[in-house]
Design a protein around this motif. Sequence first.
Motif, PDB file in Angstrom:
ATOM      1  N   ARG A 243       2.671   1.570  -3.454  1.00  0.00           N
ATOM      2  CA  ARG A 243       1.791   2.088  -4.509  1.00  0.00           C
ATOM      3  C   ARG A 243       1.611   3.601  -4.375  1.00  0.00           C
ATOM      4  N   LYS A 244       1.523   4.071  -3.140  1.00  0.00           N
ATOM      5  CA  LYS A 244       1.373   5.505  -2.900  1.00  0.00           C
ATOM      6  C   LYS A 244       2.630   6.250  -3.334  1.00  0.00           C
ATOM      7  N   GLN A 245       3.800   5.671  -3.063  1.00  0.00           N
ATOM      8  CA  GLN A 245       5.061   6.318  -3.423  1.00  0.00           C
ATOM      9  C   GLN A 245       5.279   6.341  -4.932  1.00  0.00           C
TER      10      GLN A 245
ATOM     11  N   LYS B 106       0.833  -1.202   0.000  1.00  0.00           N
ATOM     12  CA  LYS B 106       0.000   0.000   0.000  1.00  0.00           C
ATOM     13  C   LYS B 106       0.872   1.258   0.000  1.00  0.00           C
TER      14      LYS B 106
END
Length: 269
Positions: free
Chosen positions: A117-119, A114
């Motif tokens: 994916r944000k990075q 999670k």
Amino acid sequence: MEVVQVLHMNGGVGGTSYASNSLVQEKVISIAKPITEEAMTKLFCSTSPTKVAIADLGCSSGPNTLLVASELIKVVNKICDKLGSQLPEFQVFLNDLPGNDFNTIFRSLASFQKILRKQLGSASGAAGQCFFTGVPGSFYGRLFPRNSVHLFHSSYSLQWLSQVPDGLESNKGNIFMASTSPPCVLTAYYEQFQRDFSLFLKCRSEELVAEGRMVLTFLGRKSQDPSSKECCYIWELLATALNNMVSEVTKSFLLLIVFNQLNYKLKDL
């Protein structure tokens, strides 16, 4: 019992776990980061694979386990952003001995992915997916199919031998190459490392893809003295503790024998 069956870092996430006591190993990974990133950059720019397989050998468990994979994926992401190309899929193999705490690693994967994916942002679509596989087994043997891994990484693991060297009977009172160890003990350790490391390189050469890379970091010393304090001090402390424990157990056992003998004599009276 073989080393492969019993050797592992302390699992879990408690105060005495490896996960909570691996700052030195994290520092080593940080120091080697430029070399690791350069290896991945050269690999990706020369081959442009649509799928990238990364293997971390001796991954243990805790925050360091996924650190290297995360950094390598970010390196590829930057290259793809610069070239305007699609991010490849990633297969990350996490290897350690069977006794390793793989369960703790697997439990942390959801939150790790999670954050990743944000990075990565918009690049983390279908093509940027990352798949993780636990690979229990000794890296002193084949672990993967031929021509299947793009980059091997191993940090602070290759100083561990595959087995206790033969011929250490004369190394009385020691669990390492101490200043009191006879020359034959030093030779035994040297020859065991030569066999192990040669086998390691042979296996990895078969598993690497063409133009694949390896980044290996392991404990060494500047001194030519194999019993130098710079790498043996911790083993000297451990050997002292073990010898003291054996001495105390021996004393307790002898006292128990004397006590039993006195009981028998009192019963005879």
